[in-house]
Scaffold this motif. Sequence first.
Motif, PDB file in Angstrom:
ATOM      1  N   THR A   1     -52.872 -79.011  71.149  1.00  0.00           N
ATOM      2  CA  THR A   1     -51.575 -79.446  70.658  1.00  0.00           C
ATOM      3  C   THR A   1     -50.544 -79.524  71.784  1.00  0.00           C
ATOM      4  OG1 THR A   1     -50.792 -77.208  70.164  1.00  0.00           O
ATOM      5  CG2 THR A   1     -52.079 -78.312  68.477  1.00  0.00           C
ATOM      6  N   SER A   2     -49.638 -80.510  71.651  1.00  0.00           N
ATOM      7  CA  SER A   2     -48.485 -80.647  72.561  1.00  0.00           C
ATOM      8  C   SER A   2     -48.897 -80.666  74.026  1.00  0.00           C
ATOM      9  CB  SER A   2     -47.485 -79.508  72.304  1.00  0.00           C
ATOM     10  OG  SER A   2     -47.080 -79.453  70.957  1.00  0.00           O
TER      11      SER A   2
ATOM     12  N   SER B   1     -52.402 -82.229  67.137  1.00  0.00           N
ATOM     13  CA  SER B   1     -51.045 -82.626  66.787  1.00  0.00           C
ATOM     14  C   SER B   1     -50.111 -82.668  67.989  1.00  0.00           C
ATOM     15  CB  SER B   1     -50.472 -81.673  65.729  1.00  0.00           C
ATOM     16  OG  SER B   1     -50.413 -80.345  66.228  1.00  0.00           O
ATOM     17  N   SER B   2     -49.022 -83.423  67.814  1.00  0.00           N
ATOM     18  CA  SER B   2     -47.938 -83.507  68.800  1.00  0.00           C
ATOM     19  C   SER B   2     -48.429 -83.996  70.154  1.00  0.00           C
ATOM     20  CB  SER B   2     -47.231 -82.153  68.926  1.00  0.00           C
ATOM     21  OG  SER B   2     -46.697 -81.733  67.690  1.00  0.00           O
ATOM     22  N   ASN B   3     -49.175 -85.090  70.136  1.00  0.00           N
ATOM     23  CA  ASN B   3     -49.589 -85.774  71.357  1.00  0.00           C
ATOM     24  C   ASN B   3     -49.197 -87.247  71.230  1.00  0.00           C
ATOM     25  OD1 ASN B   3     -51.111 -83.814  73.179  1.00  0.00           O
ATOM     26  ND2 ASN B   3     -52.147 -83.436  71.235  1.00  0.00           N
TER      27      ASN B   3
ATOM     28  N   SER C   1     -47.945 -86.167  64.181  1.00  0.00           N
ATOM     29  CA  SER C   1     -47.085 -86.455  65.334  1.00  0.00           C
ATOM     30  C   SER C   1     -47.870 -87.078  66.487  1.00  0.00           C
ATOM     31  CB  SER C   1     -46.354 -85.189  65.794  1.00  0.00           C
ATOM     32  OG  SER C   1     -45.539 -84.673  64.766  1.00  0.00           O
ATOM     33  N   ASN C   2     -48.565 -88.165  66.173  1.00  0.00           N
ATOM     34  CA  ASN C   2     -49.259 -88.962  67.181  1.00  0.00           C
ATOM     35  C   ASN C   2     -48.897 -90.427  66.961  1.00  0.00           C
ATOM     36  OD1 ASN C   2     -51.211 -87.447  69.073  1.00  0.00           O
ATOM     37  ND2 ASN C   2     -51.612 -86.455  67.100  1.00  0.00           N
TER      38      ASN C   2
ATOM     39  N   ASP D   1     -45.950 -88.329  60.495  1.00  0.00           N
ATOM     40  CA  ASP D   1     -45.403 -88.918  61.718  1.00  0.00           C
ATOM     41  C   ASP D   1     -46.464 -89.631  62.560  1.00  0.00           C
ATOM     42  OD1 ASP D   1     -42.418 -88.297  61.990  1.00  0.00           O
ATOM     43  OD2 ASP D   1     -43.218 -86.361  61.397  1.00  0.00           O
TER      44      ASP D   1
END
Length: 276
Positions: free
Chosen positions: A84-85, A108-110, A133-134, A157
């Motif tokens: 993540t991230s 997530s978050s990439n 969140s991609n 997202d």
Amino acid sequence: MAMSHRFRYRLLLLLISFETAGRLTSADPNDEACLKNLRQNLEDPMSNLRNWTNDVFSNPCSGFTSYLPGATCNNGRIYKLSLTSLSLRGSISPFLSNCTNLQSLDLSSNQIAGDIPPEIQFLVNLAVLNLSSNRLSGEISPQLALCAYLNVIDLHDNQLSGPIPQQLGLLARLSAFDVSNNKLSGQIPTYLSNRTGTFPRFNASSFVGNRGLYGYPLQEMMRSKGLSVMAIVGIGLGSGVASLMISFAGVCIWLRITEKKMAEEEGKISQSMPDY
């Protein structure tokens, strides 16, 4: 002759022990293919995966110990991936399905793009799927429902389109579901929006931000928003009318007082004027 038999026996035991040790220290070939292809499909501009090399893929686990950052092992198999991230780009490899013991996948978050591979359906032990969140696009595969142990599906997202598969509503263990802020369309599946007591299975926050989606519980949210807007407008109009009436009454009273004063002044003037 006896010495010869003993030597052969010891040699056989030694060969067996070497073979057993080799099995314990070498990776499951499926896990190795899974990790290798996953790494090839991902771009890593921040070099967060610099230790993800072929040498480690051949032996990523030792019991419950992992030699790969972001990977967790269980009994020598990869059972959790959490990347993540990390500013990762690229796409998700369909060979991810080779990690057959995987129970949790969190990317997530990439900035990962492309489709969600339908091959994820072969991760039959998967309980947590978080790809939020991609920049993922395409449709959500109905075959995702074959992962019968899924507890969490979080895809918010992204840029996913098309309908939400009806089959996802049949996942009996599903306790968290979020597809908000995508480009989804069509009616929300009945089994994802059914009431549990007085509440929906998943509330409106799981579906908002998709212009083409409709149906309960989004209708309820829009209705409550509509009522709120109407109430605000009504209050505004009511207060406006009340203010207007008060102002009008004030003007009327002022005019009456003014007329009365003018009449009194005229009377005084007429009394004080001399007769001719």
